[in-house]
Design an enzyme around this catalytic site. Structure first.
Site, short mmCIF file in Angstrom:
data_model
loop_
_atom_site.label_atom_id
_atom_site.label_comp_id
_atom_site.label_asym_id
_atom_site.label_seq_id
_atom_site.Cartn_x
_atom_site.Cartn_y
_atom_site.Cartn_z
N PRO A 103 52.29 77.29 66.75
CA PRO A 103 53.28 77.92 67.63
C PRO A 103 53.92 77.01 68.66
O PRO A 103 54.92 77.37 69.25
CB PRO A 103 52.46 78.99 68.35
CG PRO A 103 51.08 78.46 68.37
CD PRO A 103 50.92 77.65 67.12
N CYS A 104 53.34 75.82 68.90
CA CYS A 104 53.89 74.96 69.96
C CYS A 104 55.37 74.70 69.72
O CYS A 104 55.76 74.22 68.67
CB CYS A 104 53.15 73.62 69.97
SG CYS A 104 52.31 73.30 71.53
N GLY A 105 56.19 74.98 70.69
CA GLY A 105 57.61 74.70 70.55
C GLY A 105 58.44 75.91 70.19
O GLY A 105 59.65 75.87 70.27
#
Lengths: 340, 224
Positions: B176-178
């Site tokens: 999920p980062c970003g």
């Protein structure tokens, strides 16, 4: 700057008695169990270099894929050892008897483990997630140099609190104010960074705290904790990986109980507290109140770092002193399910 | 104060996710007749949660994927066929080339809310008709080639194998980062028109990007 409680946490260890699974025994007689002291904040795969020498002469030929089980339940290697122990042994078993397997990895149940690299990746990932929760972004972890990240991980692997304490400031994790020192430190600027959301007036409002909650639910009361049956599968445990939103209210103390109840709303209200008292002034509502109370569940036990917690302890103290090195607070809870 | 009706900072509240999920599933059903509908799986069934608002995740399962030869790059999306039932023959699909193992691959997709990152996360897994799980290497052959090259660049930060948050089984997860950054970019067009992205469109926008990684395209009509 590490305080005494944190030292105890880092020094905490579980004595393990590790038996080689009989299907992996290719020697006669079968080898005696290995005795290992496992750090609470560590992970089972990191013990393999200490365990393997005991059994290497007994193993059948072929490649190793190592995993552990406790009474038939495959152990999730990415959960800290101390948490596994607190969760799976209602009555602490010393030494803790585990079985090690070198073959037949249950890859339909457990994610693969490629040794220390996998454990390290899991740690760093959890650290990023914790930082995102606390700071609102994970850029400090992402921007940490490779060697600093390596050193931080090594300090955790070796249980070296001094080294960890020197490196962790580089993470610039916002701190959760201790409830007791709140008034004294309210004026200090650094206490207000990051962790808390401010409203327009600049009053500290909410903080987000990384929590991993492991819930074991039972349907009846037990006289002795050792009578609580063990789990058969991980489906018997409810796992909640979600932050506690820590609402700060003037004059009120946010306790561990408040934190757990915010994650498990159907356990709000302690039946023991209300049942014996003259709870109902209004007799018409007694039946309704009874029904409502029966519906509420009950938190029987909450364990953190092996300690059976008094639920009225300020949550901020618990977080600051009992969290794991990746900044997560792991709480094992035994609850009695609401009766319906 | 965010009422939960608008997307702020590219992130979602848990209530916003429920709303966005329903809207997404409805639009999908209307505009994407060639694929089965997404279903909502309430968490009440799986954990002790008994929240005021219904929490859950979106599920799309038993999608039959037939992969094409690598030379054929005309259409980057997967040749997805629907499986009507186990007894009937699949309706109207074209087998370009059988995949290398000469067997059918099935995929399950779950869109789960991450309370930590306040964004949705895509979990998926593949298996053959016997139920045996597919390894990432095999799955890579079923994915569009652009996402495979991204995968090769960074082993640990794109598609990873992790435990499903509620099912105690290994699944693959899209990191999920970003997410909030590119959702913010996507919602720029709403902002320049003078309004925030309504929460109902969050998952549609999100999936228009994420779905492409796993080869599931959504029709443009869904973005209206």
């Amino acid at each position: 700057m590490a305080n005494e409680a944190v030292k105890y946490v880092w020094e905490g260890a579980i004595p393990l008695q590790i038996h080689l699974h009989k299907s992996d025994v290719a020697s006669h007689p079968s080898p005696p169990p290995a005795l290992v002291l496992a750090p609470r904040i560590g992970y089972l795969p990191l013990l393999i270099p200490h365990i393997k020498p005991y059994f290497k002469d007994s193993l059948p030929p072929g490649e190793d894929s190592i995993w552990f089980d406790y009474k038939g339940v495959p152990l999730k290697w990415y959960i800290p050892t101390g948490v596994l122990f607190d969760l799976l042994c209602a009555e602490p078993e010393r030494p803790w008897n585990l079985t090690v397997h070198f073959r037949g990895y249950p890859s339909n149940i457990l994610i693969p483990c490629e040794g220390e690299d996998s454990v390290k990746w899991n740690f760093v990932n959890s650290l990023k997630e914790a930082q995102y929760i606390i700071n609102g972004n994970c850029k400090n972890v992402m921007n940490m140099s490779q060697s600093d990240q390596e050193d931080l991980w090594t300090s955790v692997m070796n249980g070296d609190l001094d080294a960890y304490t020197k490196l962790s400031p580089k993470l610039k994790m916002a701190t959760i104010e201790d409830e007791f020192s709140r008034k004294a430190s309210l004026s200090s600027p650094q206490s207000r960074q990051g962790a808390t959301e401010m409203d327009v007036a600049g009053q500290i409002k909410t903080a987000r705290v990384p929590v991993r909650l492991y819930v074991r639910s039972i349907n009846q009361d037990f006289e002795n904790i050792e009578d609580v049956p063990g789990i058969d599968t991980w489906d018997d445990i409810s796992y909640l990986n979600r932050p506690v939103e820590f609402l700060r209210e003037e004059g009120k103390c946010f306790t561990l109980r408040n934190a757990i109840e915010s994650l498990l709303p159907e356990f709000i209200g302690d039946r023991a507290q209300t049942s014996g008292e003259e709870r109902s002034r209004d007799d018409d509502n007694t039946e309704e109140a009874d029904g409502l109370l029966r519906e509420m569940g009950e938190i029987k036990l909450a364990r953190i770092q092996g300690i059976e917690m008094k639920l009225e302890i300020p949550f901020s103290w618990v977080v600051n002193n009992l969290m794991n090195p990746e900044f997560y607070l792991h709480i094992s809870v035994l609850v009695k399910a609401p009766q319906r | 104060m965010n009422s939960g009706r608008e997307v702020i900072d590219g992130r979602l509240t848990v209530e916003g996710f429920s709303v966005a999920a329903r809207a997404f599933a409805d639009k999908w059903k209307t505009h994407n007749q060639s694929l089965p509908p997404w279903s909502w799986v309430p968490l009440i069934n799986r954990t002790l949660l008994l929240s005021n608002q219904e929490e859950g995740y979106l599920s799309l399962e038993n999608i039959l994927i037939l992969s094409s030869l690598e030379e054929s790059t005309e259409d980057e999306s997967l040749n997805v066929a629907t499986e009507c039932s186990e007894k009937e023959e699949p309706v109207d699909h074209t087998i370009l080339v059988q995949n290398q193992e000469n067997e059918a691959h099935y995929y399950d997709f779950h869109i789960v809310y991450s309370a930590s990152y306040k964004v949705p996360v895509l979990y998926f897994r593949g298996y053959c008709s016997g139920g045996q799980p597919l390894s990432l290497d095999v799955i890579k052959k079923d994915l569009p080639s652009c996402s495979v090259s991204l995968l090769l660049q960074s082993k640990w930060t794109f598609i990873t194998q992790e435990e499903h948050p509620y099912l105690n089984r290994p699944w693959f997860k899209l990191h999920p980062c970003g997410t909030e950054d590119w959702i913010k970019l996507l919602s720029q067009s709403s902002i320049s028109a003078g309004c925030q992205m309504p929460v109902e469109l969050y998952l549609v926008s999100w999936f228009s990007v994420v779905g492409q990684v796993v080869g599931l395209r959504i029709p443009l009509e869904m973005l209206n």
